[in-house]
Design an enzyme around this catalytic site. Structure first.
Site, PDB file in Angstrom:
ATOM      1  CD  GLU A 209     121.735   9.373  31.817  1.00 21.20           C
ATOM      2  OE1 GLU A 209     122.935   9.116  32.019  1.00 21.20           O
ATOM      3  OE2 GLU A 209     121.261  10.524  31.849  1.00 21.20           O
ATOM      4  CG  HIS A 248     123.922  13.129  33.262  1.00 23.93           C
ATOM      5  ND1 HIS A 248     123.737  12.266  32.216  1.00 23.93           N
ATOM      6  CD2 HIS A 248     125.259  13.190  33.459  1.00 23.93           C
ATOM      7  CE1 HIS A 248     124.902  11.814  31.799  1.00 23.93           C
ATOM      8  NE2 HIS A 248     125.843  12.363  32.541  1.00 23.93           N
TER       9      HIS A 248
END
Length: 292
Positions: A209, A248
């Site tokens: 990510e 996140h």
């Protein structure tokens, strides 16, 4: 074989008597993993899910021979739970708790440096060696034993890629959710080193990510060794706006740093095949040349 956990892993659960702890412990035992007890201060001597409860991790280790722990307690108490497991000599600690304060995780990281414990998480779906051991909250319906190692920062994408691999006949050796927080335990490099030495892992999938330096460090490691196995990577967040966190705590691209494009470039330069979407991962696995 597998990495970190296998059929001989004996698991205790810190927070087993809570609603989430009860649910996921029961799921793991139904799957066939060996869970041997739970920790709940003040309830030592009782039983829950027909397993013994202990007041502390050290008591649980002494009473059960546990060598792994699942930490599934509220965020304000998660750091103390992880540190207690580390100090009790637990070999593998898996923390699925989200939103653990970063200053608390700094204390956990300090404790890890003085131990032999491997921490997976926090904010992790856990670790799964299909048919042998499940520690965490991931679904298992699509998991199949095999030779593909997966290390991921994203729980949902892990489930999707695992399902597609299994459908294509590519089972998994071990799937590790390294966690989506900025400060956490094992990283991509730790997983790559273990997969490299695992004779049954024939290829590795990394799910990355934006944010952090995990992917860049993985690329540097792969360039420094003769890895000997194909590596495929999916890095998500290519269209994420700068300065905005995407879910996140660790998925934050700031002023072009740690962007998806940057990560993809350094991974490709290290010989990693890049999948543009989750749908491309299976096809990519079969086309990657083994590094010389």
């Amino acid at each position: 074989m597998s990495i970190f956990v296998n059929a001989d892993t004996r698991v205790i659960v810190q927070g087993m008597t809570g609603r989430a702890g009860t649910f996921y412990t029961d799921q793991a035992m139904r799957y066939g993993a060996t869970y041997v007890g739970g920790v709940r201060p003040g309830k030592g001597g009782r039983r829950h899910l027909d397993l013994p409860l202990f007041n502390s991790v050290s008591e649980a280790v002494e009473g059960t021979g546990a060598n792994a722990s699942l930490v599934i307690v509220p965020a304000p108490f998660a750091a103390n739970a992880m540190i207690e497991a580390i100090e009790a000599g637990i070999g593998v600690v898996v923390c699925v708790t989200e939103r653990v304060p970063q200053h608390d995780m700094a204390r956990v990281k300090a404790a890890l440096r003085q131990s032999d414990t491997m921490l997976i998480g926090p904010n992790s779906q856990g670790i799964l060696t299909p048919g042998q051991c499940k520690i965490g909250v991931m679904p298992t319906v699509d998991a199949k034993p095999g030779n593909i190692g997966i290390a991921s920062r994203s729980a949902s994408l892990t489930s999707e890629i695992l399902a597609q691999c299994s459908k294509a006949g590519l089972g998994q050796s071990t799937t590790v959710g390294i966690g989506g927080d900025t400060l956490h335990g094992v990283d991509f490099v730790d997983c790559l080193k273990r997969f490299k030495d695992d004779p049954e892992t024939e290829a590795v999938v990394l799910v990355g990510e934006i944010g952090g330096r995990e992917e860049e460090e993985a690329a540097a490691y792969l360039k420094s060794v003769n890895f000997g196995k194909p590596v495929v990577a999916l890095v998500v967040g290519r269209h994420a706006p700068e300065g905005r966190r995407m879910g996140h705590a660790g998925t934050l691209s700031t002023f072009g740093l740690a962007s998806a494009a940057e990560k993809i470039d350094v991974l490709r330069d290290a010989g990693v095949a890049i999948a543009n979407t989750a749908d491309d991962v299976v096809a990519a696995i079969g086309t990657v040349p083994v590094p010389a």
